[in-house]
Design an enzyme around this catalytic site. Structure first.
Site, short mmCIF file in Angstrom:
data_model
loop_
_atom_site.label_atom_id
_atom_site.label_comp_id
_atom_site.label_asym_id
_atom_site.label_seq_id
_atom_site.Cartn_x
_atom_site.Cartn_y
_atom_site.Cartn_z
N SER A 155 -6.00 52.30 22.68
CA SER A 155 -7.45 52.35 22.87
C SER A 155 -7.85 51.50 24.06
O SER A 155 -7.22 50.46 24.34
CB SER A 155 -8.15 51.84 21.61
OG SER A 155 -9.53 51.62 21.84
N TYR A 168 -8.94 44.72 15.78
CA TYR A 168 -8.54 46.10 16.14
C TYR A 168 -8.08 46.14 17.59
O TYR A 168 -7.02 46.69 17.90
CB TYR A 168 -9.72 47.04 15.92
CG TYR A 168 -9.51 48.44 16.45
CD1 TYR A 168 -8.74 49.36 15.76
CD2 TYR A 168 -10.10 48.84 17.65
CE1 TYR A 168 -8.55 50.65 16.26
CE2 TYR A 168 -9.93 50.12 18.15
CZ TYR A 168 -9.15 51.02 17.45
OH TYR A 168 -8.97 52.30 17.93
#
Length: 267
Positions: A155, A168
């Site tokens: 990501s 995350y």
């Protein structure tokens, strides 16, 4: 001009984690279309995995549904045995499973120091330990075959940072570092390891619903930071991952490819 398919997978068996919907599903189907010898479809929801496996078999490619949580190494080892028994050893691994894992939700709500530490585990289990587990289980197949491809979906939050999603983001950054490291270990076995770094994707949805989302003030503000002013699509991910799994990428390893429409994060 040659009619040879540069994206040919050479009959290798592939496993795609988190492939029951959206980009994972599109990737599994695209690999099947480019001469995969078989495709193993993983999802933690068995019905989703089975539905995509049936789609792949309908286009004439062998498939198997292997439902498991990527945080469970024993379950992954059992899936490896089942895949080998039906399709042969998997030598292509796409680590697509992500977000907050089974039952979790990826919603930025609190600053790191205000978050309950119990929330950290779900991000690390899926996005970092899940990558470790799948690589640990499937790399021996590749070493023995002296060929293979590993593609890990990460990501842009791991490249640029993401407020209120610090754990995350760190898990995704860790996965990128892991990919670069194992690329150096596996090169001698003709195994390549790369990552694809995503910005915002739009889930697969009906056109009328998509039009409604795109007309929102939130979408307009977010997309103002993209050079190509649209969200990513499942097909975008499937195309790049298939390239990185194919013969066309045999001299590319240890890299992270941003797939983000030219996204520039705001401060």
């Amino acid at each position: 001009m040659s009619d040879k398919d540069l994206l040919d997978l050479g009959g290798q068996v592939a496993i795609v984690t988190g492939a029951g919907q959206n980009a994972g599903r599109a990737t599994a189907l695209e690999l099947a279309r480019h001469n995969a010898g078989g495709v193993a479809v993983n999802d933690f929801v068995a019905e989703r995995a089975e539905a995509v496996a049936a789609e792949i078999e309908a286009i004439g490619v062998p498939a198997i549904a292997v439902p498991f949580d990527v945080g469970d190494l024993d379950a992954i080892k059992a899936a490896d045995a089942a895949i080998t028994a039906k399709l042969g050893p998997a030598t292509i691994l796409v680590n697509n499973a992500g977000m907050a894992g089974p039952g979790g939700s990826l919603r930025p709500t609190r600053n790191f120091w205000e978050e309950d530490p119990s929330a950290w585990e779900r991000y690390l289990r899926t996005n970092l330990y899940g990558v470790y587990n799948c690589c640990y289980a499937f790399i021996p197949n590749m070493v023995e075959a002296r060929r293979g491809r590993i593609v890990t979906i990460v990501s842009d939050s791991g490249r640029t940072g993401e407020p209120k999603l610090a754990v995350y983001a760190s898990a995704k950054a860790g996965a990128q570092g892991f990919v670069r490291s194992i690329a150096k270990e596996l090169g001698r076995y003709n195994v390549t390891c790369n990552a694809v770094s995503l910005s915002s994707l739009i889930p697969d949805m009906p056109e009328e619903k998509l039009a409604e989302v795109m007309a929102s003030d939130h979408a307009k503000a977010q997309l103002s930071r993209y050079t190509i002013r649209r969200y990513g699509k499942s097909a975008d991910v499937a195309a790049l991952v298939t390239f990185l799994c194919s013969q066309a990428s045999e001299w590319i390893t240890g890299q992270t490819y941003p797939l983000n429409g030219g996204y520039a994060p705001s401060m």
